[in-house]
Design an enzyme around this catalytic site. Structure first.
Site, mmCIF file in Angstrom:
data_model
loop_
_atom_site.group_PDB
_atom_site.id
_atom_site.type_symbol
_atom_site.label_atom_id
_atom_site.label_comp_id
_atom_site.label_asym_id
_atom_site.label_seq_id
_atom_site.Cartn_x
_atom_site.Cartn_y
_atom_site.Cartn_z
ATOM 1 N N ARG A 1 39.247 48.866 37.482
ATOM 2 C CA ARG A 1 38.820 49.879 36.516
ATOM 3 C C ARG A 1 38.450 49.288 35.168
ATOM 4 N NH1 ARG A 1 42.677 52.277 39.726
ATOM 5 N NH2 ARG A 1 42.160 54.331 40.574
ATOM 6 N N TYR B 1 42.791 49.642 57.047
ATOM 7 C CA TYR B 1 41.559 49.439 57.799
ATOM 8 C C TYR B 1 41.883 48.751 59.131
ATOM 9 C CZ TYR B 1 39.374 50.944 53.476
ATOM 10 O OH TYR B 1 39.023 51.685 52.372
ATOM 11 N N PRO C 1 36.964 43.785 44.350
ATOM 12 C CA PRO C 1 36.054 44.501 45.246
ATOM 13 C C PRO C 1 36.142 46.010 44.984
ATOM 14 C CG PRO C 1 37.404 42.918 46.456
ATOM 15 C CD PRO C 1 37.983 43.019 45.087
#
Length: 752
Positions: free
Chosen positions: A715, A573, A415
Site C-alpha cells: 500500500r 492458492y 506483488p
C-alpha cells in the site's frame, strides 16, 4: 454524591479513590482490602517519563510525593556473551511498591477516603447500596470470577517460568542479563527502586526450570540457586525474598470491562508482561481514565461505557506490544549465540516493535550509529560491494546479494494484482505501474501474481505466462525497468487453484464469476466460500500438467529477462492448498503429514529450479500461519522453509493467512514480521517480511534487528510510487536519478 466501593487496596483502587474524593469531597468512597496496610508483594515498580506526566496532571500532590521517592535512570545495560552493552536516553524511574502504597494510602486518608484493611470481600452484600463498585482486586479477581459470564475473561498462561526476587545490589541501569549454564538459558530483568535495593526477576523456559530442579524448590532453595548462578553479577550482595515463588505469567483479557454498576480496572481487567514495564502503570492510568469518565458523565452506566470505549484501545495496543515482547523473551534461545552482540542488543531494544530505529536514534544516536556501521560492514561483506563508511547509510540503503543478483537496497515493491490484463497479456498499465516504482528507487520490483495457465488465473484480468506473446509483453516491461532504473525485477508465478474464476478486486474479492466460469482444480474438492465453485481434486495427470506449466513459464521468464523468480506457496492458492491441512484432506501420499502435503509443491519447485538459470535466485512466498485452529502453524512453516532451502531456494517471502475465509488474524504494527524473524533464524535462510510495514523507520528497524533481509511494501507504494526516493531524501541519502530527472537535484521540497 456518589457512593463508591473499591474492592482492592492496591495502586489502582487507592489512586481511583483519592482522585474521586479530590474531584468531589461529597462522594462517599470506601476502599476494601483483604491484606494488611503494610502487606506488599513484589519489590519495586517502574514508570516511564510519559506516565509521570499523566500523574502530574491528575493529582500534582501525589505526583510530587511519588517523584520525590524515585530512583531515576536513563540507561539500559544488556549483559550478553561476556559483554555489557549500554543504551541511553530511555527515561525510567523506579520506586518501592510499599512506598507507593504508603503515599497513596496517606493521600487517600487525608482526602477522606475510608480505608478498610484485612477485610475479605466474598459476597455482593459487602458493597450493597453502592452506586459504583470498582473491581481492583488483581489478577485473581474474585469479582471478575463471580461475574465471569458477563465479563467473559480469557487467561493465557504463558509457558515461561519466572520468580520475583530483590537484592541489595544497586543496579545503575535497567538491566537485562542472559546467562547459560548446564541447564539452559536464564534471563534477568533487574532495576533499582531506591538507593539500596533492586528488583531482580529471573525468567527461563519450563524445560530449563525443570532441568535445574526448581520445580520442587522453595523460596530458600530458589534464592540459593540464583545467588550461585549470578554470584559475579551480584558481587556479594544478598537476594531478598517476598513470597518469591516460581510462576507462569497470565495474560488477562476480558470481553467486557463493566456490568451494571461494576467495573474492572488494573490486573482484574487486563495484564501486560513485565518485560515492557509495570502493570502498576496501566492500573493507575485506568484510574485516571475512569475518574475522568465519571467527571464527564453523571450517569454511572454512561460513564463506564465511555471509560471502556476510551481506555480499551489503549490497553489493547499495549497488550499487543507486550505479547510481542514476552514472545521475544520466551524465544530468547533463538537469538542467543546466533546474533552478534550489537544486533542482539538492537533486537532486544526494539522487541515490542514500538521502539524503532528512528526514535532509538533520538534517544541514543551513538548506539544507532554503531549499529548502522556494523550493518553496513556486514552488507558490504555479503554483497561484495563497498558501502560508504562515514557516515554509514541506514540499513535499508545497503546492498544485498542473492546468488549473482545484487540489489542496490533492501526495499521491495510487493506483488499487487492489478486485474487489468487481456488473456494474461500485460499492457501499458503494468508498464507504468512497475516502471514508475522502479524509477521511484526500490531495489526490487515484483510483478503481480502471474499465472502459469489460462485456467490458473484468479480472474479474467490476471496476468499470465503461458502464451508466446506474453514473453514479448513482459520483456518490454523488464527492459524498461533495467534501462530506466537500478532496480531488479522479479516474476511471481502461481496457479489460483480453488480461488480462481472469480471477479476483479473492485467487483467483489474472491467472489465467483457470474458468467463464463472455468473449471477449477485443487488439492481437495473444497470450495473457498460455500457458494463458490467446487474444485476437482487433482489426480496425477493434473499434477504432471501443472508441473509442466510451471517449468514452461519459468523458461519463458528467462527469455523475458527477469532477474528473480518467486513461486507462490501462500494465500490458499493451488500450491498452498496442498500445504495447509485445512484445504488438503487427501488420503493418498499427497495428504496427511506435512512431508506428504509438501510433496507436490516441492515437485514444482524442483522442476522450476531445474530450468531457471543457476546464477539467478528463486524466492518462495509462504503463509507462515493460516490464522485458523487446525491450520498450518509457524513451526511447520519453519520446516517447510528448511525443505525449500535444501532444494536451492534462496529466500522466503514470509506472509500469512488468506487460506480460508473465516481466518482469525491478529493484526497490528508489523504483525507478520515475527514469523519472518522465526523462519530466518530457525531455518537459517534469508527472508522478506510483509504486513503493515509503513515507514522507513519500520524498514530500518526490521533489518537492523535481523528480523528480515528485505522489506516488502504494498500500500505504501500504491500511495507513493517514489516512496523509496522520499525515504532516501529524508535520511540524507543521495540516490542516482535518471538523466531525464537531473533538474530535481536542485529542488528542495517544502511543506504547504
Amino acid at each position: 454524591m456518589v457512593r463508591i466501593v473499591s474492592i482492592g487496596g492496591g495502586p489502582a483502587g487507592l489512586y481511583f479513590a483519592l482522585l474521586m474524593k479530590k474531584a468531589d469531597p461529597s462522594h462517599d468512597v470506601t476502599v476494601v482490602e483483604r491484606n494488611q496496610a503494610d502487606d506488599t508483594f513484589g519489590f519495586g515498580v517502574v514508570f516511564s517519563d510519559a506516565t509521570l506526566e499523566n500523574f502530574a496532571q491528575a493529582d500534582p500532590d501525589t505526583h510530587r510525593k511519588i517523584t520525590g521517592a524515585f530512583s531515576h535512570w536513563d540507561d539500559i545495560d544488556i549483559h550478553y556473551q561476556g559483554q555489557v552493552l549500554t543504551s541511553t536516553g530511555h527515561g525510567f524511574s523506579g520506586m518501592s511498591r510499599q512506598t507507593l502504597l504508603d503515599i497513596l494510602q496517606r493521600r487517600a486518608s487525608r482526602l477522606g477516603v475510608t480505608l478498610r484493611f484485612f477485610t475479605e470481600v466474598a459476597e455482593p452484600a459487602a458493597w450493597a447500596g453502592a452506586d459504583l463498585v470498582v473491581a481492583a482486586d488483581g489478577v485473581n479477581s474474585a469479582v471478575r470470577l463471580r461475574y465471569a459470564a458477563h465479563f467473559q475473561p480469557v487467561i493465557d498462561w504463558r509457558p515461561n517460568r519466572f520468580v520475583w526476587l530483590g537484592t541489595t545490589f544497586p543496579f545503575p541501569a535497567f538491566t537485562f542479563m542472559f546467562k547459560e549454564d548446564e541447564h539452559g538459558l536464564w534471563r534477568v530483568h533487574a532495576y533499582r527502586y531506591d538507593a539500596r535495593h533492586s528488583t531482580f526477576i529471573l525468567e527461563t523456559t519450563e524445560a530449563t526450570w525443570r532441568r535445574a530442579g526448581l520445580d520442587e524448590a522453595g523460596e530458600d532453595e530458589t534464592a540459593a540457586f540464583v545467588a550461585r548462578l549470578f554470584a559475579r553479577e551480584l558481587d556479594g550482595h544478598p537476594l531478598l525474598k517476598n513470597r518469591s515463588l516460581w510462576r507462569a505469567f497470565p495474560t488477562v483479557r476480558n470481553a467486557r470491562w463493566h456490568h451494571d454498576n461494576i467495573v474492572l480496572v488494573g490486573d482484574a481487567a487486563h495484564t501486560a508482561h513485565f518485560s515492557i514495564g509495570s502493570g502498576t502503570k496501566l492500573a493507575m492510568e485506568d484510574a485516571i481514565a475512569l475518574a475522568h469518565a465519571l467527571g464527564e458523565h453523571r450517569e454511572v452506566p454512561r460513564a463506564l461505557a465511555a471509560y471502556e470505549a476510551e481506555r480499551r484501545p489503549q490497553v489493547e495496543a499495549t497488550q499487543r506490544a507486550a505479547q510481542t515482547s514476552l514472545e521475544w523473551f520466551e524465544q530468547a534461545e533463538r537469538y542467543h549465540g546466533r546474533l552478534e552482540p550489537a544486533q542482539f542488543a538492537f533486537s532486544l531494544l526494539t522487541r515490542s516493535l514500538r521502539v524503532t530505529h528512528e526514535n532509538l536514534r533520538a534517544r541514543d544516536a551513538k548506539l544507532v550509529a554503531t549499529m548502522d556501521r556494523w550493518f553496513a560492514d556486514k552488507a558490504s561483506q555479503q554483497s561484495g560491494r563497498a558501502v560508504p563508511a562515514a557516515p554509514p547509510p541506514p540499513p535499508m540503503f545497503t546492498p544485498f546479494r542473492l546468488r549473482e543478483l545484487v540489489l542496490s537496497n533492501r526495499v521491495v515493491v510487493s506483488p499487487m494484482c492489478q486485474y487489468s490484463a487481456e488473456d494474461g497479456t500485460p499492457n501499458d498499465w503494468r508498464l507504468v505501474h512497475l516502471g514508475s516504482r522502479a524509477v521511484g528507487g526500490a531495489g526490487l520490483v515484483m510483478t503481480e501474481m502471474t499465472d502459469v495457465s489460462r485456467e490458473g488465473r484468479i480472474s479474467p484480468g490476471c496476468t499470465g505466462m503461458y502464451k508466446p506473446e506474453h514473453v514479448a509483453a513482459w520483456k518490454r516491461i523488464v527492459d524498461f525497468v533495467h534501462g530506466a532504473s537500478g532496480a531488479a525485477i522479479g516474476l511471481q508465478l502461481a496457479h489460483a487453484g480453488r480461488k480462481g474464476s472469480t471477479r476483479r478486486l473492485w467487483e467483489g474479492i474472491d467472489e465467483p464469476l457470474l458468467v463464463d466460469n472455468w473449471p477449477l482444480i485443487a488439492a481437495s474438492p473444497l470450495p473457498y466460500f460455500p457458494h463458490s465453485q467446487v474444485p476437482r481434486e487433482m489426480n496425477r495427470n493434473d499434477m504432471d500438467d501443472v508441473r509442466a506449466a510451471f517449468a514452461r513459464a519459468a523458461g519463458m521468464a528467462t527469455q523475458a529477462g527477469f532477474d528473480l523468480l518467486e513461486l507462490h506457496f501462500a494465500h490458499g492458492y493451488l500450491l498452498a492448498s496442498f500445504i495447509s491441512p485445512l484445504t488438503n484432506t487427501r488420503k493418498d501420499e499427497y495428504g496427511g503429514s506435512l512431508i506428504n502435503r509438501l510433496r507436490f509443491p516441492l515437485e514444482i519447485f524442483d522442476a522450476v529450479r531445474a530450468v531457471w538459470p543457476t546464477a539467478k535466485p528463486i524466492s518462495v512466498r509462504l503463509s507462515a500461519t493460516d490464522w485458523k485452529k487446525g491450520g498450518l502453524d509457524p513451526a511447520e512453516a519453519v520446516q517447510t522453509a528448511r525443505e525449500l532451502k535444501a532444494r536451492g531456494c534462496d529466500i522466503i517471502d514470509v506472509s500469512a493467512g488468506n487460506t480460508v475465509p473465516d481466518q482469525e488474524p491478529e493484526y497490528g504494527r508489523l504483525y507478520q514480521t515475527p514469523f519472518s524473524d522465526r523462519i530466518r533464524l530457525e531455518a537459517d535462510i534469508p527472508t522478506m517480511t510483509v504486513g503493515a510495514v509503513a515507514s522507513y523507520s519500520d524498514v530500518n528497524s526490521v533489518l537492523a534487528a535481523g528480523r528480515a533481509d528485505l522489506c516488502v511494501l504494498a500500500r505504501a507504494h500504491l500511495y507513493d510510487p517514489y516512496w523509496t526516493r522520499h525515504a532516501a531524501y529524508e535520511q540524507g541519502v543521495d540516490l542516482p536519478w535518471p538523466d531525464q530527472y537531473v533538474p530535481v537535484k536542485t529542488f528542495t521540497p517544502r511543506g504547504r
